[in-house]
Design an enzyme around this catalytic site. Structure first.
Site, PDB file in Angstrom:
ATOM      1  N   ASP A 142       0.883  -1.237  -0.031  1.00 31.68           N
ATOM      2  CA  ASP A 142      -0.021   0.253  -0.010  1.00 31.68           C
ATOM      3  C   ASP A 142       0.737   1.306   0.059  1.00 31.68           C
ATOM      4  O   ASP A 142       0.519   2.046  -0.704  1.00 31.68           O
ATOM      5  CB  ASP A 142      -1.179   0.058   1.225  1.00 31.68           C
ATOM      6  CG  ASP A 142      -0.273  -0.275   2.429  1.00 31.68           C
ATOM      7  OD1 ASP A 142       0.946  -0.385   2.753  1.00 31.68           O
ATOM      8  OD2 ASP A 142      -0.947  -0.411   3.468  1.00 31.68           O
ATOM      9  N   ASP A 147       6.601   4.217   3.338  1.00 33.48           N
ATOM     10  CA  ASP A 147       7.144   5.284   4.333  1.00 33.48           C
ATOM     11  C   ASP A 147       8.692   5.457   4.840  1.00 33.48           C
ATOM     12  O   ASP A 147       9.405   5.929   3.954  1.00 33.48           O
ATOM     13  CB  ASP A 147       6.119   5.092   5.621  1.00 33.48           C
ATOM     14  CG  ASP A 147       6.419   6.449   6.832  1.00 33.48           C
ATOM     15  OD1 ASP A 147       6.901   7.174   6.300  1.00 33.48           O
ATOM     16  OD2 ASP A 147       5.684   6.229   7.806  1.00 33.48           O
ATOM     17  N   ASP A 151      -5.318   2.207   6.857  1.00 35.83           N
ATOM     18  CA  ASP A 151      -6.156   2.218   8.110  1.00 35.83           C
ATOM     19  C   ASP A 151      -5.554   3.410   9.187  1.00 35.83           C
ATOM     20  O   ASP A 151      -4.324   3.655   9.079  1.00 35.83           O
ATOM     21  CB  ASP A 151      -6.393   1.015   8.884  1.00 35.83           C
ATOM     22  CG  ASP A 151      -5.185   0.601   9.620  1.00 35.83           C
ATOM     23  OD1 ASP A 151      -4.047   0.472   8.918  1.00 35.83           O
ATOM     24  OD2 ASP A 151      -5.302   0.079  10.714  1.00 35.83           O
ATOM     25  N   ARG A 190     -10.425   1.655   6.425  1.00 40.58           N
ATOM     26  CA  ARG A 190      -9.984   1.077   5.098  1.00 40.58           C
ATOM     27  C   ARG A 190     -10.713   0.864   3.895  1.00 40.58           C
ATOM     28  O   ARG A 190     -10.488   0.766   2.564  1.00 40.58           O
ATOM     29  CB  ARG A 190      -9.759  -0.506   5.426  1.00 40.58           C
ATOM     30  CG  ARG A 190      -8.632  -0.712   6.632  1.00 40.58           C
ATOM     31  CD  ARG A 190      -8.162  -2.259   6.480  1.00 40.58           C
ATOM     32  NE  ARG A 190      -7.368  -2.377   7.781  1.00 40.58           N
ATOM     33  CZ  ARG A 190      -5.961  -2.375   7.755  1.00 40.58           C
ATOM     34  NH1 ARG A 190      -5.310  -1.791   6.638  1.00 40.58           N
ATOM     35  NH2 ARG A 190      -5.411  -2.649   9.005  1.00 40.58           N
TER      36      ARG A 190
HETATM   37  P1  IMP Z   1       7.635   1.259   6.594  1.00 36.80           P
HETATM   38  O1  IMP Z   1       7.879   1.759   5.231  1.00 36.80           O
HETATM   39  O2  IMP Z   1       8.379   0.342   7.139  1.00 36.80           O
HETATM   40  O3  IMP Z   1       7.693   2.696   7.761  1.00 36.80           O
HETATM   41  O4  IMP Z   1       6.146   0.976   6.945  1.00 36.80           O
HETATM   42  C1  IMP Z   1       5.152   1.238   6.146  1.00 36.80           C
HETATM   43  C2  IMP Z   1       4.003   0.678   6.662  1.00 36.80           C
HETATM   44  O5  IMP Z   1       3.430   1.517   7.613  1.00 36.80           O
HETATM   45  C3  IMP Z   1       2.802   0.539   5.610  1.00 36.80           C
HETATM   46  O6  IMP Z   1       2.856  -0.636   5.096  1.00 36.80           O
HETATM   47  C4  IMP Z   1       1.543   0.938   6.511  1.00 36.80           C
HETATM   48  O7  IMP Z   1       0.912  -0.447   6.881  1.00 36.80           O
HETATM   49  C5  IMP Z   1       2.136   1.975   7.573  1.00 36.80           C
HETATM   50  N1  IMP Z   1       1.780   3.332   7.252  1.00 36.80           N
HETATM   51  C6  IMP Z   1       2.809   4.208   6.909  1.00 36.80           C
HETATM   52  N2  IMP Z   1       2.188   5.384   6.661  1.00 36.80           N
HETATM   53  C7  IMP Z   1       0.914   5.327   6.780  1.00 36.80           C
HETATM   54  C8  IMP Z   1      -0.108   6.162   6.497  1.00 36.80           C
HETATM   55  O8  IMP Z   1      -0.104   7.353   6.237  1.00 36.80           O
HETATM   56  N3  IMP Z   1      -1.635   5.610   6.547  1.00 36.80           N
HETATM   57  C9  IMP Z   1      -1.591   4.407   6.994  1.00 36.80           C
HETATM   58  N4  IMP Z   1      -0.640   3.331   7.102  1.00 36.80           N
HETATM   59  C10 IMP Z   1       0.856   3.777   7.185  1.00 36.80           C
HETATM   60 MG    MG Z   2       1.274  -1.991   5.047  1.00 36.93          MG
END
Ligand code: IMP
Ligand code: MG
Length: 184
Positions: free
Chosen positions: A104, A107, A163, A169
């Site tokens: 999805d 980040d 979510d 969602r």
């Molecule tokens: P990261 O890239 O390891 O920081 O983790 C990414 C995960 O954090 C994604 O798969 C989402 O589940 C969650 N996440 C990060 N940013 C958002 C947001 O703005 N809304 C909802 N979930 C987010």
């Molecule tokens: Mg995710």
């Protein structure tokens, strides 16, 4: 929660249902083209990628298999620690297969970079990433996203699978949450 209740919690819409559908269609065409002579297995990351996976797989003309993983980051707070635990593993053996991870949002990138390494170590023939959304923070870590939907600003977004505490969602758009939700 009714849909009109949910809309009261949103600050602004970043991507409409139509914009998302258009972009997913384009991504599906690229995937079709790139794998036209080869098999590909779509691996969705639960639960955020459910809507994207369903739309992407059906927008493709190539018949594909789907499998799912659920992962969780260790550590407290809202930040990803980079140490990932598998909550639900794949059912399908990916040795020798072309894998396309369907995610999805990117980040910090820590979850996805761990997942790429994990799937490569199982002897996949190739591991690529399709991700709907990317935040600016993701540039800090080098995650190779072959197919990207949209770059978005650094806001917490919900909808189209994403979510906040398991809510929102099922919204058909992607929207920023209103600050009063965080402050509640
Ligand atoms: P990261 O890239 O390891 O920081 O983790 C990414 C995960 O954090 C994604 O798969 C989402 O589940 C969650 N996440 C990060 N940013 C958002 C947001 O703005 N809304 C909802 N979930 C987010
Ligand atoms: Mg995710």
């Amino acid at each position: 929660m009714r849909a009109d209740d949910a809309h009261a919690d949103l600050a602004h819409v970043l991507l409409t249902q139509e914009q998302i559908a258009q972009r997913v269609q384009e991504l599906a065409q690229s995937v079709d083209e790139d794998y036209k002579d080869d098999d590909v297995l779509l691996v969705g990351v639960l639960k955020g990628a459910v809507m994207l996976m369903a739309d992407l797989a059906r927008a493709m003309s190539k018949p594909v298999q789907m499998d799912w993983m659920a992962v969780s980051s260790y550590g407290s707070g809202t930040r990803s620690s980079g140490v990932v635990r598998i909550l639900k593993d794949l059912d399908i053996d990916i040795a020798g297969r072309n894998v396309l991870i369907v995610e999805d949002i990117l980040d910090s990138g820590l979850t996805l970079s761990w997942l790429i390494g994990n799937l490569r170590s199982r002897g996949a023939k190739s591991v690529e990433v399709l991700c709907l959304l990317r935040k600016p923070s993701a540039v800090k870590i080098d995650v190779p996203v072959r197919y990207l939907g949209f770059d978005i600003p650094n806001e917490f977004v919900v909808g189209y699978g994403l979510d906040y505490s398991e809510n929102y969602r099922t919204l058909t758009c992607v929207a920023a949450l209103s600050p009063h939700i965080y402050q509640a």
